[in-house]
Structure formats: C-alpha cells, structure tokens
Design an enzyme around this catalytic site. Sequence first.
Site, short mmCIF file in Angstrom:
data_model
loop_
_atom_site.label_atom_id
_atom_site.label_comp_id
_atom_site.label_asym_id
_atom_site.label_seq_id
_atom_site.Cartn_x
_atom_site.Cartn_y
_atom_site.Cartn_z
N ASP A 1 49.94 -14.51 -87.24
CA ASP A 1 50.25 -13.81 -86.00
C ASP A 1 49.82 -12.36 -86.22
O ASP A 1 50.09 -11.78 -87.27
CB ASP A 1 51.75 -13.88 -85.69
CG ASP A 1 52.01 -13.39 -84.27
OD1 ASP A 1 52.16 -14.23 -83.37
OD2 ASP A 1 52.03 -12.16 -84.07
N SER B 1 45.00 -11.11 -80.51
CA SER B 1 45.80 -12.03 -81.30
C SER B 1 45.03 -12.62 -82.48
O SER B 1 43.82 -12.45 -82.61
CB SER B 1 46.27 -13.19 -80.41
OG SER B 1 45.26 -14.18 -80.35
N ARG C 1 45.00 -15.91 -82.90
CA ARG C 1 44.88 -17.34 -82.61
C ARG C 1 43.47 -17.85 -82.96
O ARG C 1 42.47 -17.40 -82.40
CB ARG C 1 45.25 -17.64 -81.15
CG ARG C 1 44.33 -17.08 -80.10
CD ARG C 1 44.94 -17.23 -78.71
NE ARG C 1 46.07 -16.33 -78.56
CZ ARG C 1 46.36 -15.64 -77.44
NH1 ARG C 1 45.62 -15.78 -76.37
NH2 ARG C 1 47.38 -14.83 -77.39
N ASP D 1 59.24 -19.70 -82.09
CA ASP D 1 59.63 -18.61 -81.19
C ASP D 1 58.73 -18.49 -79.95
O ASP D 1 59.12 -17.85 -78.99
CB ASP D 1 59.62 -17.27 -81.95
CG ASP D 1 58.31 -17.02 -82.69
OD1 ASP D 1 57.39 -17.83 -82.56
OD2 ASP D 1 58.21 -16.01 -83.41
N HIS D 2 57.55 -19.09 -79.98
CA HIS D 2 56.61 -18.91 -78.87
C HIS D 2 56.73 -20.00 -77.80
O HIS D 2 56.92 -19.72 -76.63
CB HIS D 2 55.16 -18.91 -79.39
CG HIS D 2 54.72 -17.63 -80.03
ND1 HIS D 2 55.29 -17.13 -81.16
CD2 HIS D 2 53.75 -16.75 -79.69
CE1 HIS D 2 54.68 -15.99 -81.49
NE2 HIS D 2 53.75 -15.74 -80.61
N ARG E 1 51.43 -5.63 -75.53
CA ARG E 1 50.12 -5.96 -74.97
C ARG E 1 50.21 -6.02 -73.45
O ARG E 1 51.16 -6.60 -72.91
CB ARG E 1 49.62 -7.31 -75.49
CG ARG E 1 49.25 -7.21 -76.93
CD ARG E 1 48.53 -8.43 -77.47
NE ARG E 1 48.06 -8.09 -78.79
CZ ARG E 1 48.02 -8.90 -79.83
NH1 ARG E 1 48.40 -10.15 -79.70
NH2 ARG E 1 47.59 -8.48 -80.99
C1 MIC Z 1 50.21 -12.75 -79.18
O1 MIC Z 1 51.02 -11.83 -79.17
O2 MIC Z 1 49.14 -12.73 -78.58
C2 MIC Z 1 50.53 -13.97 -80.02
C3 MIC Z 1 50.80 -15.08 -79.09
O3 MIC Z 1 51.71 -13.73 -80.77
C4 MIC Z 1 49.35 -14.25 -80.96
C5 MIC Z 1 49.44 -15.53 -81.70
C6 MIC Z 1 49.12 -16.74 -80.86
O4 MIC Z 1 48.22 -16.69 -80.04
O5 MIC Z 1 49.78 -17.75 -81.09
C7 MIC Z 1 49.10 -13.15 -81.98
O6 MIC Z 1 49.44 -12.02 -81.75
O7 MIC Z 1 48.48 -13.40 -83.03
FE1 SF4 Z 2 55.65 -12.98 -79.64
FE2 SF4 Z 2 53.14 -12.07 -79.93
FE3 SF4 Z 2 54.75 -11.12 -78.00
FE4 SF4 Z 2 55.26 -10.54 -80.50
S1 SF4 Z 2 53.45 -9.95 -79.36
S2 SF4 Z 2 56.76 -11.18 -78.98
S3 SF4 Z 2 54.68 -12.41 -81.57
S4 SF4 Z 2 53.96 -13.21 -78.18
#
Ligand code: MIC
Ligand code: SF4
Length: 646
Positions: free
Chosen positions: A123, A537, A539, A68-69, A383
């Site tokens: 995630d 996140s 990550r 999905d990313h 975010r």
């Molecule tokens: C995000 O919302 O920052 C992400 C991208 O979903 C991350 C995961 C990632 O960095 O792949 C998260 O929230 O954990």
């Molecule tokens: Fe995707 Fe992270 Fe954004 Fe949710 S917050 S939509 S998991 S990138």
Amino acid sequence: MAENRSRTLTEKIIAEHLVSGEMRPGAELALRIDQTLTQDATGTMAYLELEAMGIDRVRTELSVSYVDHNMLQQDFRNADDHRYLQSIAARYGIYFSRPGNGICHQVHLERFARPGKTLLGSDSHTPTAGGIGSLAIGAGGLDVAAAMAGRAYSLVMPRVLGVRLTGALPAWVSGKDVIIELQRRLTVKGGVGRVLEYFGPGVASLTVPQRATITNMGAELGATSSIFPSDDVTLAFLTAQGRSDAWRPLAADEGATYDGVIEIDLSRLEPLVSCPSSPDNVKPVRELVGTPLSQVCIGSCTNSSYHDLMTVAAVLRGRSVHPGLSLTISPGSRQVLTLLSKNGALADLVAAGARVLECACGPCIGMGQAPASGSNTLRSFNRNFEGRSGTPDAGIYLASPEVCAASAIAGCIADPRELGEPPVVAEPASYLVEDNMIIAPPAPGTAVEIVRGPNIKPLPQVPPLAESIRGEALLKVGDNITTDHIMPAGAQVLPFRSNIPAISEFVFQRLDPTFASRARAACRGFIIGGSNYGQGSSREHAAIGPRYLGVEAVVAKSYARIHVANLVNFGILPLLFVDPADYDTIEQGDLLLLDDVRRAIEAGAELTLADLTKGRGIAVRHELSPRQVRILLAGGLLNYYRDGGE
Ligand code: MIC
Ligand code: SF4
C-alpha cells in the site's frame, strides 16, 4: 562512501539492512526487510503470488495481513477474499487483523511498527510508520510477497532530502498543514527518488500521530519514504501502547549532509486546503471560506488518530452538523473508537449528527459515501484525484480534521480559527490496548486448509518478452496520470481484485470506456504517457490489467516509482522519450514497432521506436538496472524467480 562520514538517519537504517549494492544515489541496492504488511485489496494478489513462490512459512520477523479496504459486502466476493486471507495468514505464519480492527497504517503504527526496522507494505501509504522512525516503503504486492519469502527488496538508492522543522504549530494548525505546505512547495512529483527526512528543533513539538500524518502523505509527493527520528516523544507513544521495549533512540549523525534542505517554521503555517483534483493544488483556507459543500468526511490513514477525532468531537460538542451537508467519521482503529466510546466523545459526535462508519478506509477509496453529483466534498484524506470519491463530477477538497470539523458546522468551507480557543487534547498516558482482533498464527506445522471462493482466479501467466513489439498506440494520456485512472477502485471494481480477467474490463475506464474492448481486439499495443505516469497507489492491478489486455510497452516522459516497478514485475517494458518533445508527434492509433527489442534492451539504454504510421523513428531509452532487464526478458518477476533469478 567513506566509512566515517556522518550519516542521515535514512542512510543508517539502509546500511544496517544492506544485502547488496552500493549506497550511492541512483544505484540499485537490495535491502533486508524486517516487517511486511498487506491490506485486503492488494493482499489477495500478493498471497496468490506468495503461494506461487512455494515457501512453507514467511521468513520475515513479522508479517501482518490487514482487512480494511473491501468492507462493503454487496455479494460474496469481498467476504470470500477475507476468508481466503485469514486462512493464508494461518497457513504461512502471518498475523491477521480482522475486519473492523482498523486501517492497516493506523493499526500498524499502534501495535507493530518499530524504530529502525524496515517495513515493506503493499500500500502506498506504508511510510506512515516513518512517524515512529521505521524505514517504511510502499510496493507492489509481488515485491511484498518476495520479501515475505525472505528475498531482499531491490530499490534505487534514494536521495535524502532534509526537512528542517523549527518553531511549534499555532492554534488550529496541525500536521496535515505541514504536509500540505510541502505539497505546495514540491508538487506531486517533487519527492520521486527521494526520502524526506525530518529533523531540527521543531520535531520535538510534534506527537507521533502528527508525525505519521506527515510521513503518510509523503506518498502524494511520490517519495520513496518519509521518516522522523525516534526520540522521547516516540518513547512516550510506545510506552502508552505498552510497547516501550520496541523503542530505540535514532537520529541522523551530527553534521549529516542532506541532498538539499527545506526549512519549515511551524509557527508560520496556517490552515491549508488541497483543491480539486490534485493534492498539490493548494490554497490557504481563508481564500476558500464559503465554498459550498454537500459532504464532509473525516478519517483515513492520514487523519483518524485519537487526537484527530477527539479534536473533532470537542468542536462538535453541543453543536449540530449543518443541515445542508452530511458528515461521516471513520475511526482509524478499533483502539481509537473504543477510547472515544469510553470517554463520551463518541456520544458527542453522534449527538451532533455525524454518521459514524466502521474503522476502515471507507469513503477514501470510494467504498460507499459517494457525494451528490456536481457537489463538493471536504475530506481529511490524502488523495483527491478525479472520480476517486465515486462521483465523477464531484470536487474533492483535502484539509485537516480541524478545518473539516469547522466546515461541518458551517455548511461550507470554514476557517477553524474563527471558533476561538482551540480544544486542548492530550495524548493518553496509556491507550486502551486490546489485541483480540489480531489473530496470531498457529504453531509451525499446524495443518491449515486454504479457503478459496469462486471469485479467486489463478494468476495469469506472462510470456517472456517478445523479440519485437508491433502494435497500436492504444491510448495517449497526459501528465500525472494516476493509478486511479489506469485501474479505478471503488465499490464496483474492488470486489474483482482477485479476478484479473474480470477487473481488466475496467482498465482506463474513466478516461476511455472503449479501452478494454479496443485493446482486446488489437491483442498487442503500447500506451503513450506524459510525466509522472502511474502516480498514486501501489496497486499492481494497474500493471497486471493492461498486461492481460495486451499492453507490452509504455512510452512516457517519466514514471512514478511504485508503478514503474510494477510494470517491470509484470513484464511491461517502461520506456522514456529521449526528447520529451517527441511525445507530441505520436498520435493515438499510430502503428508502432520496437524491433529486436530483447537484444536492444540488453545492449544499451537507447532504442529506436518506429512510428510506422508517421514513417519516422523516435529515440527512446530505458533506465532499467541489469536485474530489471533480466526480469523483463523472463516476462516478469515470478518467471524470473522460477528460473532461478535472485
Ligand atoms: C489507495 O489509497 O489508493 C489504496 C487503495 O490504499 C492503494 C492500494 C490499493 O489500490 O489497493 C494504495 O495507496 O496503494
Ligand atoms: Fe485506505 Fe488508501 Fe485511503 Fe489510506 S489512502 S485510508 S490506505 S484507501
């Protein structure tokens, strides 16, 4: 804990899954994990780690791999990652949700999440499933891989903060406003070490998708998880998804005691907005009316449910998106998109001028749709950290889909209450259930070839913790540094998620573009951080990248939960200032020494950090459990398991 004591819902689920440890806040315990989820941006690393664990098939009740990313395919990299993930899923007994099927949290809520189950996801927004009564926790990929391999998940027993809801939401006010109100009250670090457990008479007035919006964004409080009871509303949702068998009633015991209770009278809330560049920078929409916008983006795992998008479609019906801005809509799942296309709402959105994107994270993670320079973007996301949109000087505002829809028409931030009567959108009695985009794994023993593209590089090896760490303070940063600062995401960087040497070049790029080359030249060093270091996140690249460049220790005022676990998992020593005022005495470039560090971290919690440049010793400490000390000594979790650790 006394056996007969009334328990919170969180304690009940933890007790049902306790493998070892004591349910005393602050103590380390190990939990059995029923379900796992991964997404593609963290998943490739998690599955490389799973492969390194040498198991034959996942040992959870259910594991799902979502894509999905990393959906933009400017070259072969992301497509290769998707192919790798699909082959790994088949090889190890994992369900595979194909690209286009939707955002992991939305799809998991619809199709897989179950009340009373534990879910560990790579995630940070995994707690979305708390909206259905699952104890759902975000973690680094390595912890999720270990759970897939059948290992218990170690975490610090959280305190349980009760959120007592009364009343019902007024017109044009939604679940998003409940959680933004909590951001305002608790800030981005107010949930650290806590689970937020919702209860009270107001709960029954919220649908499962509204509850999921609230638990989703508990991540922005730094909470370990957030959870709602499982009640008749939960049963109705599961029934509409054709999954009534997954239901079980769940709630806290009568008289359960919480570690503090926050009261929210839903009927007194009003539409709220998080202003740049932190979710806790909150203002009522009425104070922001007229703020210019170049873009409105609706979607993300926080707000892209059927109800959310039907509401937006109803507002836009017969109207036009303002010529001064661009409106994007990313449906949360293919189920949502199909429903909208069958009932005509999609036509209303398109007719109004919305740019309908695929069912994915999209603009939320900077995968396209970067706003114009110096402009403002309003998003129904979770975010708004600096630079996350892909445009460093854009201001990101966060609000409900209702506020976003009203603003898309007005061309600036607008109060939806000005639109008169709100649309009435009922949850469908049955959703359109069609799982042809979810591939079930083949029978055990089926031969499956794992397909690896040239961008998928082997995991870097981490050596055991050194006897002493001597090096420069490579970077000194302030409070609330996010993992987006440490390891940025976005369309340029995400394609390197399975290639640590390449992605490490981006470490701290937004704060200091010289960081990677300076760290590489220095070979070893420290990071000096403020409070809530590493928020945001899950990550693990924000730990692996710095470790790859030679960072061996971080000294900070406090840490975010997932990031500190990732630092330990990849052999970076997370230390704390005994006296936070000492933070001010260290300057970037100072030569620092931690002598005899292996013995020191085992012997006790306090150590001395010598600032050789300043000629003074600084008292530092750690909050590591004995197990975490052993993991660090081994040089991270993979080495620890390889050496027989539990
Ligand atoms: C995000 O919302 O920052 C992400 C991208 O979903 C991350 C995961 C990632 O960095 O792949 C998260 O929230 O954990
Ligand atoms: Fe995707 Fe992270 Fe954004 Fe949710 S917050 S939509 S998991 S990138």
